[in-house]
Design a protein around this motif. Structure first.
Motif, short mmCIF file in Angstrom:
data_model
loop_
_atom_site.label_atom_id
_atom_site.label_comp_id
_atom_site.label_asym_id
_atom_site.label_seq_id
_atom_site.Cartn_x
_atom_site.Cartn_y
_atom_site.Cartn_z
N THR A 76 7.37 14.67 5.30
CA THR A 76 6.25 14.46 4.37
C THR A 76 6.26 13.01 3.89
O THR A 76 7.31 12.36 3.85
CB THR A 76 6.34 15.41 3.16
N VAL A 77 5.06 12.52 3.54
CA VAL A 77 4.93 11.14 3.07
C VAL A 77 5.57 11.02 1.68
O VAL A 77 5.33 11.84 0.81
CB VAL A 77 3.44 10.72 2.97
N ARG A 78 6.37 9.98 1.50
CA ARG A 78 6.92 9.72 0.17
C ARG A 78 6.20 8.55 -0.47
O ARG A 78 5.75 8.62 -1.60
CB ARG A 78 8.43 9.43 0.28
N HIS A 79 6.06 7.45 0.29
CA HIS A 79 5.31 6.29 -0.21
C HIS A 79 4.38 5.80 0.89
O HIS A 79 4.75 5.78 2.06
CB HIS A 79 6.24 5.14 -0.59
N ASP A 80 3.17 5.42 0.51
CA ASP A 80 2.23 4.79 1.44
C ASP A 80 1.46 3.76 0.63
O ASP A 80 0.38 4.01 0.12
CB ASP A 80 1.30 5.86 2.04
N ILE A 81 2.08 2.58 0.50
CA ILE A 81 1.57 1.55 -0.40
C ILE A 81 1.09 0.35 0.43
O ILE A 81 1.88 -0.26 1.14
CB ILE A 81 2.69 1.08 -1.37
N PRO A 82 -0.22 0.03 0.37
CA PRO A 82 -0.73 -1.11 1.14
C PRO A 82 0.03 -2.39 0.76
O PRO A 82 0.30 -2.62 -0.43
CB PRO A 82 -2.20 -1.20 0.72
N LEU A 83 0.38 -3.16 1.79
CA LEU A 83 1.18 -4.36 1.57
C LEU A 83 0.73 -5.39 2.61
O LEU A 83 1.25 -5.42 3.71
CB LEU A 83 2.65 -3.99 1.79
N GLY A 84 -0.30 -6.16 2.26
CA GLY A 84 -0.86 -7.10 3.24
C GLY A 84 -1.51 -6.32 4.36
O GLY A 84 -2.26 -5.37 4.13
N ASP A 85 -1.18 -6.71 5.61
CA ASP A 85 -1.76 -6.04 6.78
C ASP A 85 -1.16 -4.65 7.02
O ASP A 85 -1.71 -3.85 7.74
CB ASP A 85 -1.51 -6.87 8.06
N ALA A 86 -0.01 -4.42 6.43
CA ALA A 86 0.72 -3.17 6.71
C ALA A 86 0.90 -2.38 5.43
O ALA A 86 0.23 -2.62 4.44
CB ALA A 86 2.07 -3.51 7.34
#
Lengths: 97, 130
Positions: B27-37
């Motif tokens: 399961t996803v724990r973190h999905d934080i936009p960070l520049g291109d990724a």
């Protein structure tokens, strides 16, 4: 040109014989798998580089063939060079006293 | 000192997320936009506060030759514990997953190695049934 001597030399090593045993039991194994087999089944702790070199000797002698499946290189046993030995020295001769 | 997070390089973060969640079952724990990724981590639903696996973009030029050499020799980059390798193998093969090593007896454990479709080989391991 491969010679019968290459085949005998390739077979003249316990690690290489165990590698062939492993590949006869199941073809299509990776270097990683063969290393795992030698450690867990036979307690051999040779380096991966050493096993890779042993496989190279077996491949040179024609006893192992490799093929890429996807990005992974797999190994198979090939018995054809052994036939040259029994052709030269038949196993079914019964003229000895 | 504790191991809180480990990482693997993936060809495509979104494809990796789909494989690691939909197919493997994390399961996803973190999905934080960070520049291109993104800072993208998954955890096991059986251990949601346990170690996170960071799915890191494989952009660095050293990554490709490094991973290619390991994959060529069948060497896994990460290992996950399962209850029963044979059952997981059946489940994942039915989902179309490719294994480079079928379930194999390795002494005290059974192991198998699969392709994560994102550039890595993954080993699964379970204790030998008693």
């Amino acid at each position: 040109m491969r010679s019968v001597a290459d085949v005998f030399r390739a077979l003249d090593d316990e690690t290489r014989r165990l590698l062939l045993d492993g590949l006869v039991a199941r073809g299509g194994q990776t270097l990683f798998e063969l290393c795992t087999m030698l450690v867990t089944r036979h307690g051999l702790s040779s380096t991966r580089q050493a096993i890779s070199q042993h496989l190279g000797v077996l491949e040179e002698a024609g006893l192992v063939v490799t093929e890429r499946r996807g990005r992974t290189k797999l190994h198979w046993f090939r018995g054809e060079p052994l036939a040259a030995i029994t052709e030269r020295w038949p196993t079914d001769r019964e003229d000895a006293p | 000192m504790r191991i809180r997070l480990t990482s693997i390089f993936v060809d495509d973060q979104r494809a990796a997320l789909a494989f690691y969640t939909d197919v493997l079952g994390f399961t996803v724990r973190h999905d934080i936009p960070l520049g291109d990724a993104s800072w993208l981590t998954v955890v096991s639903p059986e251990d949601p506060d346990g170690p996170e696996l960071l799915l890191e973009p494989a952009g660095h030029p050293a990554v490709e030759p490094y991973r290619d050499a390991l994959v060529e020799d069948g060497i896994p980059l990460v290992q996950f514990a399962v209850d029963d390798v044979a059952a997981e193998y059946e489940r994942l093969v039915a989902r179309g997953v490719t294994f480079t090593q079928p379930p194999t007896d390795a002494g005290p454990v059974t192991v198998a190695v699969l392709d994560d479709t994102c550039g890595n080989l993954v080993q699964i391991v379970s204790p030998q049934p008693v």
